[in-house]
Design an enzyme around this catalytic site. Sequence first.
Site, mmCIF file in Angstrom:
data_model
loop_
_atom_site.group_PDB
_atom_site.id
_atom_site.type_symbol
_atom_site.label_atom_id
_atom_site.label_comp_id
_atom_site.label_asym_id
_atom_site.label_seq_id
_atom_site.Cartn_x
_atom_site.Cartn_y
_atom_site.Cartn_z
ATOM 1 C CG HIS B 100 -2.088 -1.141 1.156
ATOM 2 N ND1 HIS B 100 -2.893 -1.202 2.208
ATOM 3 C CD2 HIS B 100 -2.449 -1.961 0.292
ATOM 4 C CE1 HIS B 100 -3.711 -2.162 1.854
ATOM 5 N NE2 HIS B 100 -3.419 -2.629 0.661
ATOM 6 C CB ILE B 107 0.497 6.067 2.828
ATOM 7 C CG1 ILE B 107 2.049 6.399 3.079
ATOM 8 C CG2 ILE B 107 0.116 4.779 3.727
ATOM 9 C CD1 ILE B 107 2.200 6.935 4.492
ATOM 10 C CB CYS B 108 -3.103 3.173 -0.777
ATOM 11 S SG CYS B 108 -4.795 2.763 -0.987
ATOM 12 C CG LEU B 109 -3.960 4.288 6.271
ATOM 13 C CD1 LEU B 109 -3.938 2.939 6.654
ATOM 14 C CD2 LEU B 109 -2.773 4.928 7.189
ATOM 15 C CG PHE B 161 -5.222 6.441 -2.634
ATOM 16 C CD1 PHE B 161 -4.463 5.707 -3.410
ATOM 17 C CD2 PHE B 161 -4.765 7.584 -1.747
ATOM 18 C CE1 PHE B 161 -2.909 6.238 -3.546
ATOM 19 C CE2 PHE B 161 -3.470 8.138 -1.777
ATOM 20 C CZ PHE B 161 -2.455 7.255 -2.866
#
Lengths: 132, 168
Positions: B100, B107-109, B161
């Site tokens: 991620h 950051i894909c969060l 995202f």
Amino acid sequence: MKVEIVEWHAFSTWHWDIPGTGYEDELCGICRVSFDGTCPNCKYPGDGCPIVLGLGCSHNFHLHCIMKWLEQDTSKGLCPMCRQIFLFKEGTFGAEDGKKLQRLVDGHKATRERGPNESDQEFEAFDGQQVE
Amino acid sequence: MPRTPAGPHPFQRRLLKEYQGLVKANLPGITMVQHADTMSEYIFRIQVQHNPLYPENDRYYLSVRITREYPVDSPQVQFIKYEELDDEEASEAKIPIHPHIYSNGHICLNLLGDDWTPACSVESVLLSVQSLLGTNQVLERPPDNDSYVRHAPLNPKLTKFTYHDDDV
């Protein structure tokens, strides 16, 4: 003995009476300032910067703080603390403020009932087949 | 560090409290290496404990920028290649490899996007990012890393995202 009072000064303190909570240490979950203080934009606490009591969830906020949050689309109308749909109790603020708050809550409700928003659908259509 | 213009942050008191809280909490594996006087920009060093994929002496640097709309808006958070000047032991700064985390540090969060609420904080972001690394089991970049990095905006907050993977 006879005592004669020559002069006296009265003073009082106040705090929000929030039922069922240990109000004294409670901070607004958004600005992290006590309820007896103000949101960042206000100078005078109390009626000048009222609080809102959650209905359904037990979370409370400065009126101005929760309005700022509910004005965001990203809030989806949810309580910042527990992510339940935010509803509020009447009575801690004036009618004008109540109307404004209700409009925000209703706006999110309408969005929810409309289902997935249009931009999501566009994205999916684009993903599948491109229209000439 | 560049300063945020236009006077003190509207939620300056909260920023100060968060800063004091971070200093006091002294989170294990997380060190504040830089902060702006305004408490609205930070660089943290993150070390991952108990995950063999990330050796403990590897250091990763996370930049956290508080936006003007914070806390109703999430902070801008990404890994950066940062060199600590006065640290001779510092190994070469890297962007951690994770399914991620893109190679440009984005950051894909969900917490940093859709699921942000004002109840979250710099501290909760740090803990989430650290646990993202701590619980990882595969040393891989996201499948779309190359195409994303080629077209990504500088600010990861401008990326929309989609969060589809709850397992990692």
